[in-house]
Design a protein around this motif. Sequence first.
Motif, PDB file in Angstrom:
ATOM      1  N   LEU A 120     -18.701  21.415  33.755  1.00  0.00           N
ATOM      2  CA  LEU A 120     -18.648  19.649  34.189  1.00  0.00           C
ATOM      3  C   LEU A 120     -17.291  19.275  34.947  1.00  0.00           C
ATOM      4  CD1 LEU A 120     -19.975  18.365  30.695  1.00  0.00           C
ATOM      5  CD2 LEU A 120     -21.228  18.871  32.923  1.00  0.00           C
ATOM      6  N   SER A 121     -16.681  20.363  35.257  1.00  0.00           N
ATOM      7  CA  SER A 121     -15.306  20.063  36.036  1.00  0.00           C
ATOM      8  C   SER A 121     -15.812  19.275  37.438  1.00  0.00           C
ATOM      9  CB  SER A 121     -14.509  20.965  36.163  1.00  0.00           C
ATOM     10  OG  SER A 121     -15.112  22.379  36.792  1.00  0.00           O
ATOM     11  N   ASN A 122     -16.777  19.899  38.038  1.00  0.00           N
ATOM     12  CA  ASN A 122     -17.161  19.312  39.376  1.00  0.00           C
ATOM     13  C   ASN A 122     -18.484  18.726  39.402  1.00  0.00           C
ATOM     14  OD1 ASN A 122     -14.656  20.466  40.700  1.00  0.00           O
ATOM     15  ND2 ASN A 122     -15.850  22.644  40.459  1.00  0.00           N
ATOM     16  N   ALA A 123     -18.742  18.047  38.333  1.00  0.00           N
ATOM     17  CA  ALA A 123     -20.103  17.326  37.983  1.00  0.00           C
ATOM     18  C   ALA A 123     -20.171  16.221  39.121  1.00  0.00           C
ATOM     19  CB  ALA A 123     -20.307  17.015  36.724  1.00  0.00           C
ATOM     20  N   PRO A 124     -21.237  16.047  39.998  1.00  0.00           N
ATOM     21  CA  PRO A 124     -21.138  14.783  40.865  1.00  0.00           C
ATOM     22  C   PRO A 124     -21.106  13.523  39.905  1.00  0.00           C
ATOM     23  CG  PRO A 124     -23.352  15.828  40.479  1.00  0.00           C
ATOM     24  CD  PRO A 124     -22.481  16.659  40.032  1.00  0.00           C
TER      25      PRO A 124
END
Length: 202
Positions: free
Chosen positions: A46-50
């Motif tokens: 989830l570190s780069n979740a939009p």
Amino acid sequence: MTLTQWLLNAGLLVFILASNLGTRPLTAARLAMPVVLSVFAAVVFLSNAPVVGNDVALDFVGAAAGVALGIVAGMLMRVRRGAGRRLVSTAGSAYAVLWFIVIGGRVAFAESANGWAKAAITDFSISNRITGSDAWTAAFVVMALTMVAARVLTTMVRCRVLASSAGSGTTSDSGTFIPSHASQDHNVAQELTARASFGRRP
């Protein structure tokens, strides 16, 4: 779905069923392990979740579904006292079926999004301002993590309730602990015995 995603879903299902099916002791380590793994997975996936459009709203929908499913999973797991008054849990076929449906449904959605339902899901995403496949993936990850967390919390609450009810008993004259649900019957039995002894006196 990629091979990695297939392996992750299969591994998650195997881990959940292998660690919970049957009767197993409830220890702090056993309750903590899924939470620790969930936190690690959240950091990784989830570190780069939009977070544009309605992507965050979709995550909240996933979280709500995960909490509801986690509570159901926790209620399908029986919590009781085993040998030596240790807390144990028992999970059977209903518990396994729930996890098969949840993980299988997630896999089916991912496969259909790249196949027969691709056009419908794309139209739905555009009309509801969902940015794309990454947003859907994040929502399903959130659902999985909250389901695990809610299941653990439900189990912990049931353990606390069971411990509280069992701890409110009394102690007999011989020093034996009597749980609260049996203490009243024990007192009645003592009173009847005393009356019988009194009646036999000359």
